[in-house]
Design a protein around this motif. Structure first.
Motif, PDB file in Angstrom:
ATOM      1  N   PRO A 194     -34.839 -29.764  84.918  1.00  0.00           N
ATOM      2  CA  PRO A 194     -33.767 -30.284  83.751  1.00  0.00           C
ATOM      3  C   PRO A 194     -34.102 -30.177  82.361  1.00  0.00           C
ATOM      4  CG  PRO A 194     -34.724 -32.136  84.870  1.00  0.00           C
ATOM      5  CD  PRO A 194     -35.344 -30.887  85.809  1.00  0.00           C
ATOM      6  N   VAL A 195     -33.171 -30.064  81.536  1.00  0.00           N
ATOM      7  CA  VAL A 195     -33.577 -29.954  80.209  1.00  0.00           C
ATOM      8  C   VAL A 195     -33.615 -31.546  79.618  1.00  0.00           C
ATOM      9  CG1 VAL A 195     -32.904 -27.737  79.603  1.00  0.00           C
ATOM     10  CG2 VAL A 195     -31.164 -29.561  79.477  1.00  0.00           C
ATOM     11  N   GLU A 196     -34.479 -31.702  78.671  1.00  0.00           N
ATOM     12  CA  GLU A 196     -34.647 -32.976  78.295  1.00  0.00           C
ATOM     13  C   GLU A 196     -33.768 -33.237  76.815  1.00  0.00           C
ATOM     14  OE1 GLU A 196     -38.445 -33.632  76.871  1.00  0.00           O
ATOM     15  OE2 GLU A 196     -38.365 -35.648  76.316  1.00  0.00           O
ATOM     16  N   LEU A 197     -32.816 -34.120  76.798  1.00  0.00           N
ATOM     17  CA  LEU A 197     -32.368 -34.467  75.650  1.00  0.00           C
ATOM     18  C   LEU A 197     -33.176 -35.223  74.532  1.00  0.00           C
ATOM     19  CD1 LEU A 197     -29.398 -34.796  74.315  1.00  0.00           C
ATOM     20  CD2 LEU A 197     -29.382 -37.240  75.049  1.00  0.00           C
ATOM     21  N   LEU A 198     -33.157 -34.293  73.410  1.00  0.00           N
ATOM     22  CA  LEU A 198     -34.179 -34.690  72.471  1.00  0.00           C
ATOM     23  C   LEU A 198     -33.638 -35.631  71.056  1.00  0.00           C
ATOM     24  CD1 LEU A 198     -36.175 -31.572  71.750  1.00  0.00           C
ATOM     25  CD2 LEU A 198     -36.948 -33.669  73.040  1.00  0.00           C
ATOM     26  N   HIS A 199     -32.277 -34.918  70.973  1.00  0.00           N
ATOM     27  CA  HIS A 199     -31.208 -35.522  69.804  1.00  0.00           C
ATOM     28  C   HIS A 199     -29.910 -35.430  70.289  1.00  0.00           C
ATOM     29  CE1 HIS A 199     -30.908 -36.490  65.128  1.00  0.00           C
ATOM     30  NE2 HIS A 199     -29.688 -36.030  65.682  1.00  0.00           N
ATOM     31  N   PRO A 257     -38.329 -30.473  55.461  1.00  0.00           N
ATOM     32  CA  PRO A 257     -37.984 -31.634  55.165  1.00  0.00           C
ATOM     33  C   PRO A 257     -37.003 -32.098  54.185  1.00  0.00           C
ATOM     34  CG  PRO A 257     -39.986 -31.774  54.473  1.00  0.00           C
ATOM     35  CD  PRO A 257     -39.842 -30.456  54.899  1.00  0.00           C
ATOM     36  N   VAL A 258     -36.016 -30.904  53.779  1.00  0.00           N
ATOM     37  CA  VAL A 258     -35.036 -30.911  52.723  1.00  0.00           C
ATOM     38  C   VAL A 258     -33.668 -30.308  53.137  1.00  0.00           C
ATOM     39  CG1 VAL A 258     -34.514 -29.672  50.650  1.00  0.00           C
ATOM     40  CG2 VAL A 258     -36.953 -30.389  50.995  1.00  0.00           C
ATOM     41  N   GLU A 259     -32.827 -30.911  52.917  1.00  0.00           N
ATOM     42  CA  GLU A 259     -31.341 -30.483  53.215  1.00  0.00           C
ATOM     43  C   GLU A 259     -31.058 -29.254  52.350  1.00  0.00           C
ATOM     44  OE1 GLU A 259     -29.880 -32.949  56.491  1.00  0.00           O
ATOM     45  OE2 GLU A 259     -29.925 -30.752  55.805  1.00  0.00           O
ATOM     46  N   CYS A 260     -31.017 -28.321  52.667  1.00  0.00           N
ATOM     47  CA  CYS A 260     -30.609 -26.986  51.601  1.00  0.00           C
ATOM     48  C   CYS A 260     -29.220 -26.700  51.521  1.00  0.00           C
ATOM     49  CB  CYS A 260     -31.378 -25.659  52.101  1.00  0.00           C
ATOM     50  SG  CYS A 260     -33.125 -26.077  52.126  1.00  0.00           S
ATOM     51  N   VAL A 261     -28.665 -27.333  50.349  1.00  0.00           N
ATOM     52  CA  VAL A 261     -27.144 -27.122  50.135  1.00  0.00           C
ATOM     53  C   VAL A 261     -27.019 -26.073  49.131  1.00  0.00           C
ATOM     54  CG1 VAL A 261     -25.012 -28.452  49.552  1.00  0.00           C
ATOM     55  CG2 VAL A 261     -26.866 -29.615  51.148  1.00  0.00           C
ATOM     56  N   ALA A 262     -26.037 -25.249  49.196  1.00  0.00           N
ATOM     57  CA  ALA A 262     -25.385 -24.361  48.031  1.00  0.00           C
ATOM     58  C   ALA A 262     -24.001 -24.830  47.783  1.00  0.00           C
ATOM     59  CB  ALA A 262     -25.622 -23.098  48.326  1.00  0.00           C
ATOM     60  N   ARG A 263     -23.490 -24.928  46.600  1.00  0.00           N
ATOM     61  CA  ARG A 263     -22.225 -25.254  46.413  1.00  0.00           C
ATOM     62  C   ARG A 263     -21.489 -24.212  45.270  1.00  0.00           C
ATOM     63  NH1 ARG A 263     -21.361 -30.776  47.002  1.00  0.00           N
ATOM     64  NH2 ARG A 263     -23.496 -31.882  47.353  1.00  0.00           N
ATOM     65  N   GLY A 264     -20.430 -23.758  45.609  1.00  0.00           N
ATOM     66  CA  GLY A 264     -19.675 -22.748  44.785  1.00  0.00           C
ATOM     67  C   GLY A 264     -18.633 -23.498  43.958  1.00  0.00           C
ATOM     68  N   TYR A 265     -18.384 -24.757  44.536  1.00  0.00           N
ATOM     69  CA  TYR A 265     -17.060 -25.410  44.122  1.00  0.00           C
ATOM     70  C   TYR A 265     -17.771 -27.005  44.011  1.00  0.00           C
ATOM     71  CZ  TYR A 265     -14.323 -21.424  45.091  1.00  0.00           C
ATOM     72  OH  TYR A 265     -13.868 -19.999  45.085  1.00  0.00           O
ATOM     73  N   LYS A 273     -32.965 -35.749  53.947  1.00  0.00           N
ATOM     74  CA  LYS A 273     -32.724 -35.729  55.232  1.00  0.00           C
ATOM     75  C   LYS A 273     -32.493 -37.262  55.689  1.00  0.00           C
ATOM     76  CE  LYS A 273     -33.920 -31.238  57.125  1.00  0.00           C
ATOM     77  NZ  LYS A 273     -34.418 -30.396  58.245  1.00  0.00           N
ATOM     78  N   ALA A 274     -31.318 -37.732  55.593  1.00  0.00           N
ATOM     79  CA  ALA A 274     -31.339 -39.437  55.890  1.00  0.00           C
ATOM     80  C   ALA A 274     -31.452 -39.556  57.207  1.00  0.00           C
ATOM     81  CB  ALA A 274     -30.010 -39.760  55.213  1.00  0.00           C
ATOM     82  N   PRO A 275     -31.808 -40.688  57.747  1.00  0.00           N
ATOM     83  CA  PRO A 275     -31.486 -41.072  59.089  1.00  0.00           C
ATOM     84  C   PRO A 275     -30.116 -40.944  59.488  1.00  0.00           C
ATOM     85  CG  PRO A 275     -33.195 -42.649  57.777  1.00  0.00           C
ATOM     86  CD  PRO A 275     -32.444 -41.581  56.828  1.00  0.00           C
ATOM     87  N   ALA A 276     -30.201 -41.355  60.915  1.00  0.00           N
ATOM     88  CA  ALA A 276     -28.726 -41.055  61.341  1.00  0.00           C
ATOM     89  C   ALA A 276     -27.880 -42.356  60.873  1.00  0.00           C
ATOM     90  CB  ALA A 276     -28.742 -41.244  62.852  1.00  0.00           C
ATOM     91  N   GLY A 277     -26.643 -42.159  60.454  1.00  0.00           N
ATOM     92  CA  GLY A 277     -25.777 -42.917  60.019  1.00  0.00           C
ATOM     93  C   GLY A 277     -25.871 -43.455  58.442  1.00  0.00           C
TER      94      GLY A 277
END
Ligand SMILES: N#Cc1c(N)ncnc1-c1cnn(CCN2CCOCC2)c1
Length: 281
Positions: free
Chosen positions: A5-10, A93-101, A141-145
């Motif tokens: 079986p596969v194991e749920l990680l997240h 460990p960085v959220e990589c975001v690009a914005r055009g608007y 990368k904020a924790p869940a929630g």
């Protein structure tokens, strides 16, 4: 033959990550989230449509950088069509975001500081304004929630070093510009996008997670875009407007969706897939 079986990680809001030996299985659910609240009513095929869109984008972007996909078919039968087998990476460990608007948290930050993630912008910009050029606006990368917090490019340099920080910016803007250009030709504005990158064992940066989907990016219909006015979400606006009409208190659990709302939302995901890929769903 016995299959371990596969194991749920997240388990995330709309996607789950499993371990299968040395590989990972990234699974997209039919759950939909509006205003950061998971609604109780699934949207049939949403997981499959967004997974197949992401697989198509990975293929489109293969000339820019490698990706983590091992297989889009060799997945546990219960996840068929809405999962990818991917190689395990050391995630950046960085959220990589690009914005055009300018919208959402970026607009709020701009109104308070005149900049987004330390990138100064011209005065006079408003809700849904198109930026003079796309910008790299990293966040934590904020924790869940919790909410990701914007960080400056120099903070990224401190985290991963100058050369890697430059490469993160180059890749993020490259992925966004490729996606936004293709989408614009098909009547869809991709206002911004968040990508995930990881290091392969040899140190190569690899494109991970999902890419350029309506869950990782803001999709707007180009024909109704008006700078200065809130743009319509291509996929979630029907649900947002309907939920607002019910008097739903966003601190309360989300309301069940009526059948017609489910079908109209499913149709929007099908339309996005067909417009972008040029393939019938
Ligand atoms: N993709 C990928 C990947 C990879 N190829 N190797 C190692 N770790 C990850 C990974 C671990 N967490 N996330 C954030 C994305 N989550 C997915 C589940 O749903 C919540 C968000 C990515």
């Amino acid at each position: 033959m016995y299959l371990a079986p596969v194991e749920l990680l997240h388990s995330g809001k709309v996607r789950d990550l499993y371990a299968d030996g040395d590989d990972l299985i990234l699974v997209a659910s039919d759950r939909v989230s509006v205003y950061d609240v998971i609604l109780p009513t699934p949207i049939p095929d949403k997981g499959r449509i967004l997974t197949q869109l992401s697989v198509w984008w990975f293929d489109q972007l293969g000339d820019l950088l490698p990706n983590h996909v091992i297989s889009a078919t060799d997945v546990p039968p219960e996840f068929a069509g809405r999962a990818i087998r991917c190689r395990r990476l050391q995630m950046v460990p960085v959220e990589c975001v690009a914005r055009g608007y300018l919208t959402g948290g970026g607009l709020t930050e701009y109104r308070a500081t005149g900049s987004v993630s330390g990138v100064s912008l011209p005065a006079g910009l408003d809700e849904a304004s198109r930026l003079p050029e796309p910008i790299f606006t990293p966040s934590t990368k904020a924790p869940a929630g919790q909410h990701d917090e914007p960080i400056s490019f120099s903070a990224v340099v401190e985290t991963v070093g100058a050369e890697t920080a430059e490469r993160l910016r180059e890749i993020t803007l490259g992925v966004y510009e490729r996606g936004a250009t293709l989408a614009a030709e098909r009547g869809i504005i991709i206002a911004d996008t968040k990508i995930e990158l990881g290091w392969a064992p040899d140190g190569t940066l690899v494109l991970a997670d999902e890419v350029l989907t309506p869950d990782s990016s803001r999709f707007w219909p180009a024909d109704s875009w008006q700078p200065g006015r809130p743009a319509f979400s291509f996929d979630k606006q029907f649900v947002r407007d309907w939920a607002a009409g019910t008097g739903w208190d966003k601190r309360a659990p989300g309301p069940e969706l009526p059948d017609d709302m489910v079908e109209r939302t499913r149709a929007r995901y099908v339309e996005i897939y067909e417009r972008l890929t040029g393939k019938p769903w």
